[in-house]
Scaffold this motif. Structure first.
Motif, PDB file in Angstrom:
ATOM      1  N   LEU A 135       0.910  -1.220   0.138  1.00 31.30           N
ATOM      2  CA  LEU A 135       0.027  -0.092  -0.064  1.00 31.30           C
ATOM      3  C   LEU A 135       0.677   1.325  -0.002  1.00 31.30           C
ATOM      4  N   GLN A 136       1.834   1.194   0.704  1.00 30.79           N
ATOM      5  CA  GLN A 136       2.752   2.439   0.748  1.00 30.79           C
ATOM      6  C   GLN A 136       3.760   2.427  -0.545  1.00 30.79           C
ATOM      7  N   SER A 137       4.217   1.347  -0.708  1.00 27.01           N
ATOM      8  CA  SER A 137       5.197   1.614  -1.977  1.00 27.01           C
ATOM      9  C   SER A 137       4.735   1.461  -3.500  1.00 27.01           C
ATOM     10  N   GLY A 138       3.786   0.453  -3.277  1.00 23.12           N
ATOM     11  CA  GLY A 138       2.959   0.195  -4.538  1.00 23.12           C
ATOM     12  C   GLY A 138       2.014   1.031  -5.118  1.00 23.12           C
ATOM     13  N   ILE A 139       1.080   1.622  -4.172  1.00 23.22           N
ATOM     14  CA  ILE A 139       0.269   2.538  -4.561  1.00 23.22           C
ATOM     15  C   ILE A 139       0.369   4.024  -4.051  1.00 23.22           C
ATOM     16  N   GLY A 140       1.292   4.059  -3.084  1.00 28.40           N
ATOM     17  CA  GLY A 140       1.407   5.435  -2.504  1.00 28.40           C
ATOM     18  C   GLY A 140       0.521   5.801  -1.464  1.00 28.40           C
ATOM     19  N   ALA A 141      -0.224   5.010  -0.810  1.00 27.81           N
ATOM     20  CA  ALA A 141      -1.195   5.398   0.303  1.00 27.81           C
ATOM     21  C   ALA A 141      -0.540   5.923   1.369  1.00 27.81           C
ATOM     22  N   ASN A 142      -0.976   7.123   1.928  1.00 28.23           N
ATOM     23  CA  ASN A 142      -0.634   7.774   3.046  1.00 28.23           C
ATOM     24  C   ASN A 142      -0.876   6.876   4.207  1.00 28.23           C
ATOM     25  N   ASP A 143      -0.527   7.537   5.251  1.00 26.69           N
ATOM     26  CA  ASP A 143      -0.969   6.820   6.639  1.00 26.69           C
ATOM     27  C   ASP A 143      -2.471   6.703   6.805  1.00 26.69           C
ATOM     28  N   ALA A 144      -3.007   8.125   6.731  1.00 27.98           N
ATOM     29  CA  ALA A 144      -4.402   8.149   6.763  1.00 27.98           C
ATOM     30  C   ALA A 144      -5.252   7.152   5.896  1.00 27.98           C
ATOM     31  N   GLY A 145      -4.761   6.732   4.720  1.00 29.41           N
ATOM     32  CA  GLY A 145      -5.349   5.976   3.563  1.00 29.41           C
ATOM     33  C   GLY A 145      -5.138   4.410   3.858  1.00 29.41           C
ATOM     34  N   ILE A 146      -3.921   4.165   4.727  1.00 41.25           N
ATOM     35  CA  ILE A 146      -3.615   2.927   5.011  1.00 41.25           C
ATOM     36  C   ILE A 146      -4.525   2.451   6.349  1.00 41.25           C
ATOM     37  N   ASP A 147      -4.711   3.455   7.129  1.00 44.68           N
ATOM     38  CA  ASP A 147      -5.844   3.320   8.306  1.00 44.68           C
ATOM     39  C   ASP A 147      -7.030   2.656   7.867  1.00 44.68           C
ATOM     40  N   VAL A 148      -7.351   3.761   7.083  1.00 47.17           N
ATOM     41  CA  VAL A 148      -8.998   3.458   6.497  1.00 47.17           C
ATOM     42  C   VAL A 148      -9.045   2.054   5.691  1.00 47.17           C
ATOM     43  N   ILE A 149      -8.070   1.605   4.802  1.00 50.35           N
ATOM     44  CA  ILE A 149      -7.999   0.416   4.105  1.00 50.35           C
ATOM     45  C   ILE A 149      -7.825  -0.758   5.048  1.00 50.35           C
ATOM     46  N   LEU A 150      -6.871  -0.742   6.196  1.00 47.00           N
ATOM     47  CA  LEU A 150      -6.831  -1.709   7.051  1.00 47.00           C
ATOM     48  C   LEU A 150      -8.069  -1.981   7.969  1.00 47.00           C
ATOM     49  N   HIS A 151      -8.866  -0.824   8.272  1.00 41.72           N
ATOM     50  CA  HIS A 151      -9.964  -0.940   8.877  1.00 41.72           C
ATOM     51  C   HIS A 151     -11.169  -1.617   8.093  1.00 41.72           C
ATOM     52  N   LEU A 152     -11.184  -1.331   6.729  1.00 43.46           N
ATOM     53  CA  LEU A 152     -12.280  -1.881   5.840  1.00 43.46           C
ATOM     54  C   LEU A 152     -11.822  -3.548   5.658  1.00 43.46           C
ATOM     55  N   VAL A 153     -10.509  -3.686   5.759  1.00 53.45           N
ATOM     56  CA  VAL A 153     -10.137  -5.181   5.727  1.00 53.45           C
ATOM     57  C   VAL A 153     -10.515  -5.793   6.612  1.00 53.45           C
ATOM     58  N   ASP A 154     -10.340  -5.175   7.898  1.00 54.43           N
ATOM     59  CA  ASP A 154     -10.585  -5.862   9.135  1.00 54.43           C
ATOM     60  C   ASP A 154     -12.180  -6.128   9.210  1.00 54.43           C
ATOM     61  N   GLN A 155     -12.871  -5.213   8.848  1.00 51.07           N
ATOM     62  CA  GLN A 155     -14.305  -5.366   8.925  1.00 51.07           C
ATOM     63  C   GLN A 155     -14.748  -6.496   8.012  1.00 51.07           C
ATOM     64  N   LEU A 156     -14.187  -6.648   6.653  1.00 54.32           N
ATOM     65  CA  LEU A 156     -14.484  -7.351   5.739  1.00 54.32           C
ATOM     66  C   LEU A 156     -14.386  -8.864   6.308  1.00 54.32           C
TER      67      LEU A 156
END
Length: 93
Positions: A53-74
């Motif tokens: 997420l960081q190096s491949g798509i350039g997500a920032n910390d806030a974006g990673i927080d959101v993505i991980l939260h959604l993955v955990d919910q899923l």
């Protein structure tokens, strides 16, 4: 497979400072044991996801927080659905 902190660092390729930061941010939440933190293969996969997420798509910390939260919910919803299927006597899909 259960790993010590040192084994996890070697397997994941993370630096100590990065691991400490990710644990502080709760991106990785190792199991706490009397002998120290305990990591599993799922933690290695999660670390690789965060790195991508960081190096491949350039997500920032806030974006990673959101993505991980959604993955955990899923994953939580999938576990709940599997439990409901078992209670109803239907096989897992």
């Amino acid at each position: 497979m259960v790993m010590t902190r040192e084994e996890f660092l070697k397997t994941s390729g993370l630096q100590v400072t990065v691991l400490e930061l990710w644990i502080e941010q709760e991106w990785l939440v190792p199991e706490k044991t009397p002998s120290g933190p305990c990591f599993r293969e799922i933690d290695v996969a999660r670390a690789r996801l965060i790195g991508e997420l960081q190096s491949g798509i350039g997500a920032n910390d806030a974006g990673i927080d959101v993505i991980l939260h959604l993955v955990d919910q899923l994953h939580g919803m999938r576990r709940a659905l599997d439990e409901l299927r078992r209670e109803m006597g239907k096989p897992d899909v």
